[in-house]
Design a protein around this motif. Structure first.
Motif, mmCIF file in Angstrom:
data_model
loop_
_atom_site.group_PDB
_atom_site.id
_atom_site.type_symbol
_atom_site.label_atom_id
_atom_site.label_comp_id
_atom_site.label_asym_id
_atom_site.label_seq_id
_atom_site.Cartn_x
_atom_site.Cartn_y
_atom_site.Cartn_z
ATOM 1 N N GLU A 130 -10.723 3.331 -15.312
ATOM 2 C CA GLU A 130 -9.131 3.028 -13.933
ATOM 3 C C GLU A 130 -7.910 2.255 -14.583
ATOM 4 N N LEU A 131 -6.809 2.336 -14.945
ATOM 5 C CA LEU A 131 -6.101 1.679 -15.153
ATOM 6 C C LEU A 131 -5.726 0.889 -13.971
ATOM 7 N N LYS A 132 -5.652 -0.723 -14.061
ATOM 8 C CA LYS A 132 -5.493 -2.061 -13.403
ATOM 9 C C LYS A 132 -4.632 -1.862 -13.166
ATOM 10 N N LYS A 133 -3.402 -2.809 -12.493
ATOM 11 C CA LYS A 133 -1.938 -3.322 -12.191
ATOM 12 C C LYS A 133 -2.556 -4.570 -13.697
ATOM 13 N N THR A 134 -1.014 -4.682 -13.980
ATOM 14 C CA THR A 134 -1.428 -5.477 -15.305
ATOM 15 C C THR A 134 0.142 -6.191 -15.440
ATOM 16 N N ARG A 135 -0.030 -7.782 -15.887
ATOM 17 C CA ARG A 135 0.833 -8.546 -15.847
ATOM 18 C C ARG A 135 1.539 -9.013 -16.762
ATOM 19 N N TYR A 136 2.319 -9.475 -16.912
ATOM 20 C CA TYR A 136 2.728 -10.019 -18.112
ATOM 21 C C TYR A 136 2.502 -11.540 -18.687
ATOM 22 N N LEU A 137 1.910 -12.172 -19.284
ATOM 23 C CA LEU A 137 1.912 -13.700 -19.458
ATOM 24 C C LEU A 137 3.395 -14.210 -21.386
ATOM 25 N N THR A 138 4.025 -14.736 -21.334
ATOM 26 C CA THR A 138 4.728 -14.674 -22.365
ATOM 27 C C THR A 138 4.334 -16.090 -22.604
ATOM 28 N N LEU A 139 4.410 -16.610 -24.701
ATOM 29 C CA LEU A 139 4.092 -17.141 -24.826
ATOM 30 C C LEU A 139 4.816 -17.761 -26.006
ATOM 31 N N SER A 140 4.947 -18.761 -26.521
ATOM 32 C CA SER A 140 5.758 -19.582 -27.218
ATOM 33 C C SER A 140 4.958 -20.082 -28.684
ATOM 34 N N ALA A 141 4.663 -19.707 -29.825
ATOM 35 C CA ALA A 141 3.677 -20.534 -30.803
ATOM 36 C C ALA A 141 4.198 -19.864 -32.697
ATOM 37 N N ASP A 142 3.102 -21.234 -33.176
ATOM 38 C CA ASP A 142 3.766 -21.320 -34.747
ATOM 39 C C ASP A 142 3.475 -20.166 -35.805
ATOM 40 N N PHE A 143 4.143 -19.442 -36.399
ATOM 41 C CA PHE A 143 3.309 -18.392 -37.267
ATOM 42 C C PHE A 143 1.946 -18.535 -37.674
ATOM 43 N N HIS A 144 1.393 -19.529 -38.123
ATOM 44 C CA HIS A 144 0.372 -19.733 -38.866
ATOM 45 C C HIS A 144 -0.702 -19.390 -37.158
ATOM 46 N N GLN A 145 -0.410 -19.578 -35.893
ATOM 47 C CA GLN A 145 -1.369 -19.221 -34.719
ATOM 48 C C GLN A 145 -1.555 -17.828 -34.180
ATOM 49 N N GLU A 146 -0.328 -17.033 -34.997
ATOM 50 C CA GLU A 146 -0.548 -14.718 -34.596
ATOM 51 C C GLU A 146 -2.123 -14.611 -34.478
ATOM 52 N N ASN A 147 -2.657 -14.740 -35.490
ATOM 53 C CA ASN A 147 -3.973 -14.527 -35.554
ATOM 54 C C ASN A 147 -4.752 -14.858 -34.470
ATOM 55 N N SER A 148 -4.690 -15.857 -34.332
ATOM 56 C CA SER A 148 -5.364 -16.466 -33.075
ATOM 57 C C SER A 148 -5.145 -15.515 -31.734
ATOM 58 N N VAL A 149 -3.733 -15.890 -31.593
ATOM 59 C CA VAL A 149 -3.553 -14.798 -30.152
ATOM 60 C C VAL A 149 -3.813 -13.820 -30.379
ATOM 61 N N ARG A 150 -3.678 -12.808 -31.229
ATOM 62 C CA ARG A 150 -4.242 -11.826 -31.627
ATOM 63 C C ARG A 150 -5.904 -11.389 -30.643
ATOM 64 N N HIS A 151 -6.861 -11.957 -31.663
ATOM 65 C CA HIS A 151 -7.904 -12.341 -31.355
ATOM 66 C C HIS A 151 -8.658 -12.383 -30.324
ATOM 67 N N LEU A 152 -7.680 -13.794 -29.570
ATOM 68 C CA LEU A 152 -7.968 -14.051 -27.662
ATOM 69 C C LEU A 152 -7.379 -13.041 -27.068
ATOM 70 N N ALA A 153 -6.471 -12.464 -27.378
ATOM 71 C CA ALA A 153 -5.611 -11.233 -26.998
ATOM 72 C C ALA A 153 -7.070 -9.922 -27.220
ATOM 73 N N SER A 154 -7.221 -9.558 -27.909
ATOM 74 C CA SER A 154 -8.056 -7.999 -28.045
ATOM 75 C C SER A 154 -9.346 -8.601 -27.396
ATOM 76 N N GLN A 155 -9.595 -9.422 -26.151
ATOM 77 C CA GLN A 155 -11.427 -9.494 -26.321
ATOM 78 C C GLN A 155 -10.929 -9.297 -24.698
ATOM 79 N N PHE A 156 -9.467 -8.665 -24.332
ATOM 80 C CA PHE A 156 -9.280 -9.017 -22.680
ATOM 81 C C PHE A 156 -9.115 -7.069 -23.206
ATOM 82 N N ASN A 157 -9.767 -6.327 -21.943
ATOM 83 C CA ASN A 157 -9.369 -4.928 -22.103
ATOM 84 C C ASN A 157 -8.242 -4.436 -21.829
#
Length: 199
Positions: A130-157
Motif C-alpha cells: 500500500e502506498l502510504k501518505k508522503t511528506r517532503y523534506l527540503t535541504l541544501s547541500a554542497d556538490f560533494h554531498q550529493e552521493n551522500s544524500v542519494r545514499h541516505l534517501a535510498s535506504q527508505f522505502n
C-alpha cells in the motif's frame, strides 16, 4: 493505491506470439527508458517492447505509454487501463512481444496486451504494498554531498528525490513515506545538512 516492491515477470502465448511481461517499481521516466533499452538489447529479435507507467511525482500522478510500433492504441493504452484498474502507482509494465506469424488484429492486440499486463499484476500480488501518505523534506547541500544524500534517501522505502543545481550547490527535495519522515529528518540533522523545511 499500491506499488510493486520487486520486479516480476510473466510470459504467455497468443496465436504463436509470445508476450513477456515485466512489472517493475519505478520512480522516474528515466528509469523506465533505461530498462526498455536494456530489454531491446536482451531481446534483439523481438518485434516490440511496449510500455505503460504511472508515477507519483510531488503528489501528482503522471502517466505515459508507448505502442512501440504496434498500431496506435493497441498496446500501451490497454496496458495503462489495466494499471489504473488495479490502482497501481510508481510502476511500469513492459511487454516484449515476439511475433508468431499470425496477425491478431486491432481487437486481438488490445486483448493480448491487456491480458499480458493483467496476468503479471495478478501473479505479483504478494509483492504489492500500500502506498502510504508522503511528506517532503527540503535541504541544501554542497556538490560533494550529493552521493551522500542519494545514499541516505535510498535506504527508505518508496522515497524519491529531486535535485536543483545552482552556483552555490544543491537544493534537494525528498519525498518520503510519512512513517519514515522523522527518522530520515533526524539522520540529515545528525550529518549537519541544512534543512530548509523544518517542522
Amino acid at each position: 493505491m499500491k506499488y510493486p516492491t520487486a520486479v516480476s515477470e510473466h510470459c504467455f502465448e497468443e496465436k504463436r506470439s509470445r508476450f513477456i511481461t515485466e512489472l517493475l517499481p519505478a520512480n522516474s521516466e528515466a528509469d523506465i527508458k533505461n530498462r526498455i533499452s536494456q530489454l531491446k538489447t536482451q531481446h534483439p529479435k523481438a518485434s516490440h517492447v511496449c510500455s505503460a507507467f504511472r508515477l507519483n511525482i510531488n503528489d501528482q500522478v503522471q502517466e505515459g505509454f508507448s505502442d512501440d510500433g504496434e498500431p496506435s492504441g493497441t498496446a500501451g493504452m490497454p496496458m495503462l487501463k489495466v494499471i489504473r484498474h488495479h490502482q497501481l502507482i510508481n510502476c511500469a509494465v513492459l511487454v516484449t512481444r515476439y511475433f508468431g506469424g499470425i496477425k491478431l488484429g486491432m481487437g486481438g492486440l488490445q486483448r493480448a496486451y491487456g491480458q499480458a499486463c493483467s496476468n503479471a499484476i495478478m501473479e505479483a500480488q504478494h509483492q504489492l504494498n500500500e502506498l502510504k501518505k508522503t511528506r517532503y523534506l527540503t535541504l541544501s547541500a554542497d556538490f560533494h554531498q550529493e552521493n551522500s544524500v542519494r545514499h541516505l534517501a535510498s535506504q527508505f522505502n518508496n522515497s524519491t528525490i529531486q535535485i536543483d543545481y545552482h552556483a552555490r550547490g544543491l537544493d534537494i527535495v525528498i519525498s518520503v513515506e510519512d512513517d519514515d519522515y522523522a527518522t530520515i529528518r533526524e539522520r540529515f540533522i545528525q550529518q549537519n545538512f541544512q534543512l530548509k523545511s523544518p517542522d
